[in-house]
Design an enzyme around this catalytic site. Sequence first.
Site, PDB file in Angstrom:
ATOM      1  N   GLU A 131       0.886  -1.249   0.010  1.00 45.86           N
ATOM      2  CA  GLU A 131      -0.152  -0.329  -0.069  1.00 45.86           C
ATOM      3  C   GLU A 131       0.958   1.232  -0.254  1.00 45.86           C
ATOM      4  OE1 GLU A 131      -4.555   1.325   0.012  1.00 45.86           O
ATOM      5  OE2 GLU A 131      -2.646   0.261  -0.374  1.00 45.86           O
ATOM      6  N   THR A 184      -6.559   9.549  -4.484  1.00 47.54           N
ATOM      7  CA  THR A 184      -6.346   9.595  -3.329  1.00 47.54           C
ATOM      8  C   THR A 184      -5.434  10.462  -2.850  1.00 47.54           C
ATOM      9  OG1 THR A 184      -6.895   6.782  -3.505  1.00 47.54           O
ATOM     10  CG2 THR A 184      -5.496   8.048  -1.473  1.00 47.54           C
TER      11      THR A 184
END
Length: 310
Positions: A131, A184
């Site tokens: 991530e 994001t």
Amino acid sequence: MKEVKAFAPATVANVACGFDILGFAVDSPGDEIEMKLVDKPGIVIKDITGDEGRLSRDPRDNTATVSVYQFLERIGAEKAGIEVVLHKKMPFGSGLGSSSASTVAGAFAVNALFDNPLTTEELLPFAMEGERVACGAAHADNVAPALYGGFVLVRSYDPLDVVRLNVPEELCCAVVHPHIEVSTKDARNILRGEIPLVDAVRQWGNVGGLIAGLEQENYDLIGRSLQDVIVEPIRSMLIPGFDEVKRAAIYAGSMGTAISGSGPSVFSLCRGMDKAERIAKAKVEAFKSIGIESDMFVSKVNKVGPKIIY
């Protein structure tokens, strides 16, 4: 095992009031990964499907394989040879944890390939590193539910403390992904650095209420707690028609509706699959009324997480 194929599910992070600390898994969509032991040392990404050429073929720069490197170092198998084929079956920038599904699928598959020497909890830090490659920060609110299944609370990062929460049996989710993309990074950059104390108190109350509602299987309390007074008012500006879509979901019977992750997907929680189908269709129609096509995904909360296909 010489070859495995694994699936890891999409996830809904934040869950309205739980910015960066709450998340849950759904049955679909998700990513799949094929992994095979070979004689030549090193990790090779043999192919990626469904990514439209957007993902790196460098295994040290791909979320699906970064966790594999970390795993091999941990078990002392750095010289192993592994071929990887990644099947991206999730939209990019959807707010459904696309990068998390890839990295969890990679970590879960390589653990199975080596006869599961590590527990699920021990795999989590490796998945978080994937991530980090994707978004620059090792957040766990997507990877933890993707790996554990069900609902999770990220209580702390230092030390890492992830708590599994109860999932009421009839709790279902209706997710609609409009055909737009929200970065994001952009969705984080527009957030305020400070918030009024009155808003923080309301948000803390909602987080506590949501967790209590899950543990008590109190659907009314869950619904009352699915309110975000801090992030949603800002991020909703990035999603055309959000207010109309939310109203359509509530009218169709949603307990609560909010942005999934950083958006643009919009999730709703409800009691029962029939109602979830009705809510999802209502949201699709609301987006369509303003000229935006969308996909819908309806399921119970996924309590299993990743799985081996073969």
